[in-house]
Every structure is written in structure tokens, then in C-alpha cells.
Design a protein around this motif. Structure first.
Motif, mmCIF file in Angstrom:
data_model
loop_
_atom_site.group_PDB
_atom_site.id
_atom_site.type_symbol
_atom_site.label_atom_id
_atom_site.label_comp_id
_atom_site.label_asym_id
_atom_site.label_seq_id
_atom_site.Cartn_x
_atom_site.Cartn_y
_atom_site.Cartn_z
ATOM 1 N N PRO A 85 0.737 -1.234 0.027
ATOM 2 C CA PRO A 85 0.257 -0.073 -0.017
ATOM 3 C C PRO A 85 1.053 1.294 0.089
ATOM 4 O O PRO A 85 2.004 1.300 0.363
ATOM 5 N N LEU A 86 0.290 2.301 -0.143
ATOM 6 C CA LEU A 86 0.885 3.429 -0.296
ATOM 7 C C LEU A 86 1.273 3.843 1.189
ATOM 8 O O LEU A 86 0.569 3.638 1.889
ATOM 9 N N GLN A 87 2.191 4.825 1.330
ATOM 10 C CA GLN A 87 2.871 5.179 2.563
ATOM 11 C C GLN A 87 1.742 6.396 2.968
ATOM 12 O O GLN A 87 1.126 7.295 2.251
ATOM 13 N N CYS A 88 1.450 6.390 4.385
ATOM 14 C CA CYS A 88 0.272 7.248 5.001
ATOM 15 C C CYS A 88 0.998 8.463 5.451
ATOM 16 O O CYS A 88 0.381 9.376 5.652
ATOM 17 N N THR A 89 2.351 8.376 5.301
ATOM 18 C CA THR A 89 2.873 9.656 5.677
ATOM 19 C C THR A 89 3.813 10.326 4.577
ATOM 20 O O THR A 89 4.488 9.606 3.866
ATOM 21 N N THR A 90 4.067 11.584 4.558
ATOM 22 C CA THR A 90 5.057 12.072 3.371
ATOM 23 C C THR A 90 6.375 12.144 4.142
ATOM 24 O O THR A 90 6.646 12.043 5.312
ATOM 25 N N SER A 91 7.351 12.543 3.104
ATOM 26 C CA SER A 91 8.623 12.563 3.813
ATOM 27 C C SER A 91 8.857 13.839 4.880
ATOM 28 O O SER A 91 9.586 13.790 5.718
ATOM 29 N N ARG A 92 8.094 14.693 4.664
ATOM 30 C CA ARG A 92 8.220 15.922 5.466
ATOM 31 C C ARG A 92 7.546 15.630 6.788
ATOM 32 O O ARG A 92 8.070 15.808 8.075
ATOM 33 N N GLU A 93 6.524 14.693 6.858
ATOM 34 C CA GLU A 93 6.001 13.974 7.951
ATOM 35 C C GLU A 93 6.744 13.413 9.036
ATOM 36 O O GLU A 93 7.121 13.329 10.001
ATOM 37 N N ARG A 150 10.198 13.451 8.734
ATOM 38 C CA ARG A 150 11.190 14.186 9.264
ATOM 39 C C ARG A 150 10.685 14.559 10.648
ATOM 40 O O ARG A 150 11.349 14.723 11.714
ATOM 41 N N GLN A 151 9.517 15.178 10.687
ATOM 42 C CA GLN A 151 8.672 15.694 12.099
ATOM 43 C C GLN A 151 8.778 14.573 12.968
ATOM 44 O O GLN A 151 9.151 14.897 14.249
ATOM 45 N N ILE A 152 8.404 13.263 12.563
ATOM 46 C CA ILE A 152 8.382 12.162 13.608
ATOM 47 C C ILE A 152 10.000 11.909 14.007
ATOM 48 O O ILE A 152 10.148 11.847 15.257
ATOM 49 N N VAL A 153 10.873 11.863 13.456
ATOM 50 C CA VAL A 153 12.099 11.810 13.802
ATOM 51 C C VAL A 153 12.496 12.994 14.687
ATOM 52 O O VAL A 153 13.265 12.816 15.729
ATOM 53 N N ARG A 154 12.375 14.081 14.375
ATOM 54 C CA ARG A 154 12.547 15.277 15.190
ATOM 55 C C ARG A 154 12.085 15.096 16.736
ATOM 56 O O ARG A 154 12.732 15.580 17.708
ATOM 57 N N MET A 155 10.772 14.749 16.714
ATOM 58 C CA MET A 155 10.279 14.854 18.099
ATOM 59 C C MET A 155 11.217 13.385 18.845
ATOM 60 O O MET A 155 11.164 13.519 19.805
ATOM 61 N N ALA A 156 11.253 12.391 18.147
ATOM 62 C CA ALA A 156 12.069 11.410 18.886
ATOM 63 C C ALA A 156 13.308 11.674 19.215
ATOM 64 O O ALA A 156 14.017 11.523 20.448
ATOM 65 N N ILE A 195 1.461 14.000 17.228
ATOM 66 C CA ILE A 195 1.482 14.465 15.617
ATOM 67 C C ILE A 195 0.147 14.368 14.895
ATOM 68 O O ILE A 195 0.027 15.068 13.780
ATOM 69 N N GLU A 196 -0.914 13.742 15.352
ATOM 70 C CA GLU A 196 -2.128 13.573 14.799
ATOM 71 C C GLU A 196 -2.608 15.113 14.591
ATOM 72 O O GLU A 196 -3.501 15.238 13.389
ATOM 73 N N PRO A 197 -2.713 15.832 15.399
ATOM 74 C CA PRO A 197 -3.521 17.252 14.789
ATOM 75 C C PRO A 197 -2.521 18.110 13.865
ATOM 76 O O PRO A 197 -2.997 18.801 13.169
ATOM 77 N N VAL A 198 -1.103 17.731 13.984
ATOM 78 C CA VAL A 198 -0.503 18.461 12.929
ATOM 79 C C VAL A 198 -0.667 17.587 11.280
ATOM 80 O O VAL A 198 -0.574 18.500 10.547
ATOM 81 N N MET A 199 -0.884 16.544 11.349
ATOM 82 C CA MET A 199 -0.980 15.887 10.150
ATOM 83 C C MET A 199 -2.530 15.644 9.668
ATOM 84 O O MET A 199 -2.739 15.498 8.514
ATOM 85 N N TYR A 200 -3.329 15.823 10.451
ATOM 86 C CA TYR A 200 -4.762 16.053 10.219
ATOM 87 C C TYR A 200 -5.281 14.608 9.675
ATOM 88 O O TYR A 200 -6.229 14.446 9.242
ATOM 89 N N HIS A 201 -4.510 13.577 10.158
ATOM 90 C CA HIS A 201 -5.128 12.270 10.178
ATOM 91 C C HIS A 201 -4.117 11.344 11.209
ATOM 92 O O HIS A 201 -3.080 11.767 11.521
#
Length: 140
Positions: A66-74, A76-82, A97-103
Motif C-alpha cells: 500500500p501507499l505510505q500514509c506519511t510524507t517525507s516531511r511528516e 522528518r517531523q516524527i524523527v525530530r520529535m524522537a 502528531i495527529e493534529p499536525v498531520m490532520y489524520h
């Protein structure tokens, strides 16, 4: 003009011809002009161009995954938070991260993205290690 080749009804469009179709479309040619240059039907040209615009590929067959549900920008945000907070869990990252991604994104997806970047999210220990319980039992 171009001479049209006779093709059978089930003749497949080659990768080369698909690439030519997309290139001609990028140059601004109409579907009819592209069809006459490549020797294909106008609707076939339209179908290939639509597939290129929607999926980014001209392959006839679907993806095996299946297609990825996150973009490369998202990602990077996940990695930054960790990286900012090493004690954060994958579930808390997913909640923040849910309010930021809107999904919504699952904790498993968060762990997978972190693993792809060479990191790992802390997984909370749900129970006491056996060695501590074992020592308490021996004292009694």
C-alpha cells in the motif's frame, strides 16, 4: 504526417511508449497529437497520462504494497520529535502528531519510520522484570 501502424486489439503499451506519451504531454501536445505520433488511440493516451498524474507511474499493475500514509516531511517531523525527547514513546508521538498531520498514524507506523531512519522509540515496560519478582519471592 505520421504513418499509423496496425496494432492488434490487445497490444500492450511498452514502457518506452509510455515514457514518450508522458514526455509529449509535458511538452504541451494534445492527446490527439500524441496518439498520432505514438500510434495509439486517444483514450489510451489519456488513460496513461491520468495514471501518471495520479500515481506517478505508468505501470499497468498495482503496487504490491500500500501507499505510505506519511510524507517525507511528516517522517522528518516524527524523527525530530524522537530526537528532541529520548524518553517519548511511539504512542505519545502518534498522539502529538495527529493534529499536525490532520489524520491518525498508528504507533506501529511511527516505530517503522524511526527504524528506517536508524532510531527507535522507547517502548514502555508493562510489567516488572522477572529478576526483581524472583528476588522478592526468595526473601519470604
Amino acid at each position: 504526417m505520421f504513418r499509423r501502424k496496425q496494432r492488434s486489439a490487445f497490444d500492450q503499451v511498452s514502457e518506452f511508449d509510455s515514457g514518450r506519451i508522458v514526455s509529449y504531454r509535458d511538452c504541451g501536445l494534445s492527446f490527439r497529437e500524441i496518439g498520432s505520433r505514438v500510434g495509439r488511440n486517444q483514450t489510451t493516451v489519456m488513460r496513461i497520462c491520468d495514471r501518471w498524474m495520479q500515481e506517478g507511474t505508468t505501470d499497468r499493475f498495482g503496487r504490491s504494497h500500500p501507499l505510505q500514509c506519511t510524507t517525507s516531511r511528516e517522517d522528518r517531523q516524527i524523527v525530530r520529535m524522537a530526537v528532541i525527547d529520548h524518553s517519548v514513546t511511539s504512542r505519545t508521538i502518534a498522539q502529538h502528531i495527529e493534529p499536525v498531520m490532520y489524520h491518525s498514524v498508528s504507533a506501529r507506523t511511527i516505530r517503522r519510520r524511526l527504524q528506517q531512519s536508524g532510531l527507535s522509540a522507547r517502548r514502555p515496560v508493562l510489567g516488572l522484570p522477572l529478576t526483581q519478582n524472583h528476588r522478592r519471592l526468595r526473601r519470604q
